[in-house]
Design a protein around this motif. Structure first.
Motif, mmCIF file in Angstrom:
data_model
loop_
_atom_site.group_PDB
_atom_site.id
_atom_site.type_symbol
_atom_site.label_atom_id
_atom_site.label_comp_id
_atom_site.label_asym_id
_atom_site.label_seq_id
_atom_site.Cartn_x
_atom_site.Cartn_y
_atom_site.Cartn_z
ATOM 1 N N ASP A 11 33.317 12.074 44.813
ATOM 2 C CA ASP A 11 33.445 13.464 45.249
ATOM 3 C C ASP A 11 32.245 14.319 44.842
ATOM 4 N N LEU A 12 31.423 13.819 43.954
ATOM 5 C CA LEU A 12 30.260 14.572 43.468
ATOM 6 C C LEU A 12 29.190 14.669 44.553
ATOM 7 N N GLU A 13 28.663 15.864 44.773
ATOM 8 C CA GLU A 13 27.595 16.045 45.760
ATOM 9 C C GLU A 13 26.381 15.184 45.420
ATOM 10 N N VAL A 14 26.061 15.092 44.141
ATOM 11 C CA VAL A 14 24.897 14.306 43.734
ATOM 12 C C VAL A 14 25.111 12.820 44.049
ATOM 13 N N TYR A 15 26.334 12.344 43.912
ATOM 14 C CA TYR A 15 26.630 10.948 44.249
ATOM 15 C C TYR A 15 26.481 10.731 45.752
ATOM 16 N N LYS A 16 27.050 11.630 46.540
ATOM 17 C CA LYS A 16 26.971 11.512 48.001
ATOM 18 C C LYS A 16 25.518 11.506 48.459
ATOM 19 N N MET A 17 24.727 12.410 47.876
ATOM 20 C CA MET A 17 23.312 12.508 48.223
ATOM 21 C C MET A 17 22.580 11.212 47.855
ATOM 22 N N ALA A 18 22.825 10.715 46.641
ATOM 23 C CA ALA A 18 22.161 9.493 46.176
ATOM 24 C C ALA A 18 22.591 8.284 47.009
ATOM 25 N N PHE A 19 23.857 8.224 47.365
ATOM 26 C CA PHE A 19 24.357 7.105 48.171
ATOM 27 C C PHE A 19 23.718 7.119 49.558
ATOM 28 N N ASP A 20 23.695 8.285 50.176
ATOM 29 C CA ASP A 20 23.112 8.408 51.519
ATOM 30 C C ASP A 20 21.636 8.028 51.534
ATOM 31 N N VAL A 21 20.892 8.492 50.547
ATOM 32 C CA VAL A 21 19.464 8.182 50.525
ATOM 33 C C VAL A 21 19.238 6.699 50.206
ATOM 34 N N ALA A 22 20.092 6.103 49.383
ATOM 35 C CA ALA A 22 19.982 4.661 49.105
ATOM 36 C C ALA A 22 20.222 3.850 50.376
ATOM 37 N N MET A 23 21.167 4.292 51.194
ATOM 38 C CA MET A 23 21.431 3.597 52.455
ATOM 39 C C MET A 23 20.271 3.767 53.438
ATOM 40 N N LYS A 24 19.640 4.929 53.436
ATOM 41 C CA LYS A 24 18.457 5.123 54.289
ATOM 42 C C LYS A 24 17.342 4.184 53.850
ATOM 43 N N ILE A 25 17.160 4.083 52.541
ATOM 44 C CA ILE A 25 16.132 3.185 52.008
ATOM 45 C C ILE A 25 16.436 1.742 52.393
ATOM 46 N N PHE A 26 17.695 1.356 52.302
ATOM 47 C CA PHE A 26 18.078 0.003 52.697
ATOM 48 C C PHE A 26 17.686 -0.266 54.151
ATOM 49 N N SER A 50 21.107 1.716 41.932
ATOM 50 C CA SER A 50 21.442 1.888 40.522
ATOM 51 C C SER A 50 21.732 3.338 40.167
ATOM 52 N N VAL A 51 21.128 4.275 40.866
ATOM 53 C CA VAL A 51 21.440 5.690 40.637
ATOM 54 C C VAL A 51 22.937 5.900 40.847
ATOM 55 N N CYS A 52 23.453 5.382 41.938
ATOM 56 C CA CYS A 52 24.881 5.530 42.264
ATOM 57 C C CYS A 52 25.767 4.781 41.273
ATOM 58 N N ALA A 53 25.387 3.561 40.942
ATOM 59 C CA ALA A 53 26.190 2.760 40.016
ATOM 60 C C ALA A 53 26.261 3.421 38.641
ATOM 61 N N ASN A 54 25.147 3.948 38.174
ATOM 62 C CA ASN A 54 25.136 4.616 36.881
ATOM 63 C C ASN A 54 25.911 5.931 36.903
ATOM 64 N N LEU A 55 25.920 6.608 38.038
ATOM 65 C CA LEU A 55 26.742 7.815 38.173
ATOM 66 C C LEU A 55 28.223 7.469 38.063
ATOM 67 N N ALA A 56 28.623 6.372 38.688
ATOM 68 C CA ALA A 56 30.018 5.928 38.597
ATOM 69 C C ALA A 56 30.375 5.625 37.143
ATOM 70 N N SER A 77 16.388 7.992 35.195
ATOM 71 C CA SER A 77 15.306 6.998 35.155
ATOM 72 C C SER A 77 15.224 6.204 36.454
ATOM 73 N N GLU A 78 16.364 5.797 36.967
ATOM 74 C CA GLU A 78 16.391 5.013 38.204
ATOM 75 C C GLU A 78 15.929 5.840 39.401
ATOM 76 N N ALA A 79 16.283 7.109 39.426
ATOM 77 C CA ALA A 79 15.834 7.983 40.508
ATOM 78 C C ALA A 79 14.316 8.147 40.469
ATOM 79 N N ALA A 80 13.767 8.327 39.277
ATOM 80 C CA ALA A 80 12.313 8.448 39.138
ATOM 81 C C ALA A 80 11.621 7.133 39.503
ATOM 82 N N GLU A 81 12.224 6.020 39.131
ATOM 83 C CA GLU A 81 11.659 4.717 39.507
ATOM 84 C C GLU A 81 11.641 4.573 41.030
ATOM 85 N N THR A 82 12.723 4.989 41.664
ATOM 86 C CA THR A 82 12.778 4.912 43.130
ATOM 87 C C THR A 82 11.669 5.742 43.756
ATOM 88 N N GLN A 83 11.395 6.904 43.184
ATOM 89 C CA GLN A 83 10.293 7.721 43.695
ATOM 90 C C GLN A 83 8.960 6.978 43.605
#
Length: 128
Positions: A11-26, A50-56, A77-83
């Protein structure tokens, strides 16, 4: 109009955002060169997910501030690594500039939210 209460990490906006962008990257990484399979492709997929998994995990550790913040730090850290991997993908011409900028900026927003929660964790904690 009242917001629905947050019942899970999903339900977290940050999770939804991270999940959506991870799927775009995939989806985008499917077009990376095959020789990148075990390097750039694997790394960018792993760190973005990993951003999403660590949020969970962080969400389930809200009883303990230190554990909660530690998991959020892992997210950061994982978000910065992804960048960083996004910059490599851009420099290798696997992404166009506009797409790379959009993905990078999404991670800037994710990072901003994470940093705010890390700085002020008390309102997120489960009260004992």
């Amino acid at each position: 109009m009242e917001k629905e209460p947050i019942k899970s990490h999903e339900d977290l906006e940050v999770y939804k955002m991270a999940f959506d962008v991870a799927m775009k990257i995939f989806e985008l990484s499917k077009k990376f060169l095959v020789e990148e399979k075990y390097s750039l492709t694997d790394q960018i997929r792993r760190s973005s997910r990993s951003v999403c998994a660590n949020l969970a995990e962080a969400w389930r550790k809200r009883r303990y501030e230190a554990a909660f913040v530690a998991k959020l730090n892992d997210c950061e850290s994982e978000a910065a690594e992804t960048q960083t991997w996004l910059k490599f993908a851009l420099q290798c011409n696997y992404l166009n500039v506009e797409t790379g900028r959009e993905l990078y900026e999404t991670y800037n927003r994710v990072l901003g939210i994470l940093v705010n929660i890390i700085k002020n964790p008390s309102s997120w904690l489960i009260k004992r």
